[in-house]
Design an enzyme around this catalytic site. Structure first.
Site, PDB file in Angstrom:
ATOM      1  N   HIS A   1       1.028   5.367   1.145  1.00 58.83           N
ATOM      2  CA  HIS A   1       0.410   6.227   2.161  1.00 58.83           C
ATOM      3  C   HIS A   1       1.059   7.613   2.113  1.00 58.83           C
ATOM      4  O   HIS A   1       2.284   7.717   2.049  1.00 58.83           O
ATOM      5  CB  HIS A   1       0.595   5.617   3.558  1.00 58.83           C
ATOM      6  CG  HIS A   1      -0.102   6.401   4.623  1.00 58.83           C
ATOM      7  ND1 HIS A   1      -1.477   6.415   4.752  1.00 58.83           N
ATOM      8  CD2 HIS A   1       0.382   7.221   5.586  1.00 58.83           C
ATOM      9  CE1 HIS A   1      -1.803   7.215   5.764  1.00 58.83           C
ATOM     10  NE2 HIS A   1      -0.703   7.710   6.280  1.00 58.83           N
TER      11      HIS A   1
ATOM     12  N   SER B   1       5.083   6.956   1.978  1.00 56.12           N
ATOM     13  CA  SER B   1       5.588   5.633   2.344  1.00 56.12           C
ATOM     14  C   SER B   1       4.950   4.568   1.477  1.00 56.12           C
ATOM     15  O   SER B   1       3.821   4.722   1.004  1.00 56.12           O
ATOM     16  CB  SER B   1       5.267   5.318   3.811  1.00 56.12           C
ATOM     17  OG  SER B   1       5.764   6.305   4.686  1.00 56.12           O
TER      18      SER B   1
ATOM     19  N   ASN C   1       0.846  -1.192   0.000  1.00 55.77           N
ATOM     20  CA  ASN C   1       0.000   0.000   0.000  1.00 55.77           C
ATOM     21  C   ASN C   1       0.884   1.245   0.000  1.00 55.77           C
ATOM     22  O   ASN C   1       1.991   1.223   0.545  1.00 55.77           O
ATOM     23  CB  ASN C   1      -0.875  -0.005   1.263  1.00 55.77           C
ATOM     24  CG  ASN C   1      -1.925   1.097   1.266  1.00 55.77           C
ATOM     25  OD1 ASN C   1      -2.334   1.597   0.223  1.00 55.77           O
ATOM     26  ND2 ASN C   1      -2.378   1.475   2.450  1.00 55.77           N
TER      27      ASN C   1
ATOM     28  N   ASP D   1      -2.164   1.064   8.496  1.00 51.19           N
ATOM     29  CA  ASP D   1      -0.882   1.601   8.027  1.00 51.19           C
ATOM     30  C   ASP D   1       0.263   1.253   8.977  1.00 51.19           C
ATOM     31  O   ASP D   1       1.145   2.066   9.238  1.00 51.19           O
ATOM     32  CB  ASP D   1      -0.977   3.122   7.826  1.00 51.19           C
ATOM     33  CG  ASP D   1      -2.016   3.488   6.788  1.00 51.19           C
ATOM     34  OD1 ASP D   1      -2.099   2.791   5.765  1.00 51.19           O
ATOM     35  OD2 ASP D   1      -2.758   4.467   6.999  1.00 51.19           O
TER      36      ASP D   1
END
Length: 195
Positions: free
Chosen positions: A108, A135, A106, A144
């Site tokens: 972020h 990130s 993912n 996260d």
């Protein structure tokens, strides 16, 4: 060649950047399918590139778990080597995370572990910090909180608002994502070794 599935909820700007990178013959990964949890503007991108897409609308399911089961079924049909959450604004159920992690990453818009959650840019501004960042992480069952694969600082400028700061973070996010996918594809980054 690393095969990638991308999941989105919105405009898909990171997705678009990854599709453009993957168009180059020397890029070692290809997006094979794009999925969304709602009718998203970003679904125009796979269409532009001749890539299949699927929709698993969250509101059509009785529970997050039932939605996750269908999402997992759709992803599994494509057997991707890697699943990228690119602006998917929904937490995946634990069963989906367990099925795909650590091959589930993912992006972020913050320098994690600072400012996790759906409002990372807003929260950085509210905290009055001089810098935030972007990130790329492995997805785990937290918010996260997974292992960090790459990150970079971005300055918060005087007069920044959420939109202006986010616009400066996005290109960094895209560059980090493209590089992380490349490193996974070449074996330079082994997700099985990430803890």
């Amino acid at each position: 060649m690393l095969t990638v599935a991308v999941l989105i909820s919105g405009t898909g700007s990171n997705l678009r950047a990854l599709l453009e990178a993957a168009r180059h013959p020397d890029y070692p990964a290809r997006v094979v399918v794009v999925g969304a949890d709602r009718e998203a503007a970003g679904l125009a991108h796979p269409e532009d590139f001749g890539i299949p897409s699927f929709l698993v609308p969250y509101e059509r399911f009785d529970s997050r778990e039932a939605w996750g089961e269908e999402l997992h079924r759709q992803l599994s049909a494509w057997r991707p080597d890697l699943v990228v959450l690119s602006g998917l604004m929904r937490l995946l159920p634990p069963a989906v995370v367990a099925a795909w992690s650590p091959r589930l990453i993912n992006t972020h818009p913050a320098f994690l572990p600072e400012f996790p959650g759906a409002h990372g840019v807003r929260d950085a501004l509210a905290a009055g910090v001089a810098q935030t960042g972007a990130s790329v992480i492995v997805v785990d069952d937290g918010v996260d909180s997974g292992p960090i694969l790459a990150q970079e600082r971005v300055a918060v400028l005087p007069g920044d608002d959420i939109a202006s700061l986010h616009e400066r973070i996005k290109p960094v996010e895209r560059r980090l994502l493209i590089d992380v996918v490349r490193r996974i594809a070449t074996g330079e980054l082994d997700l099985e070794d990430i803890h």
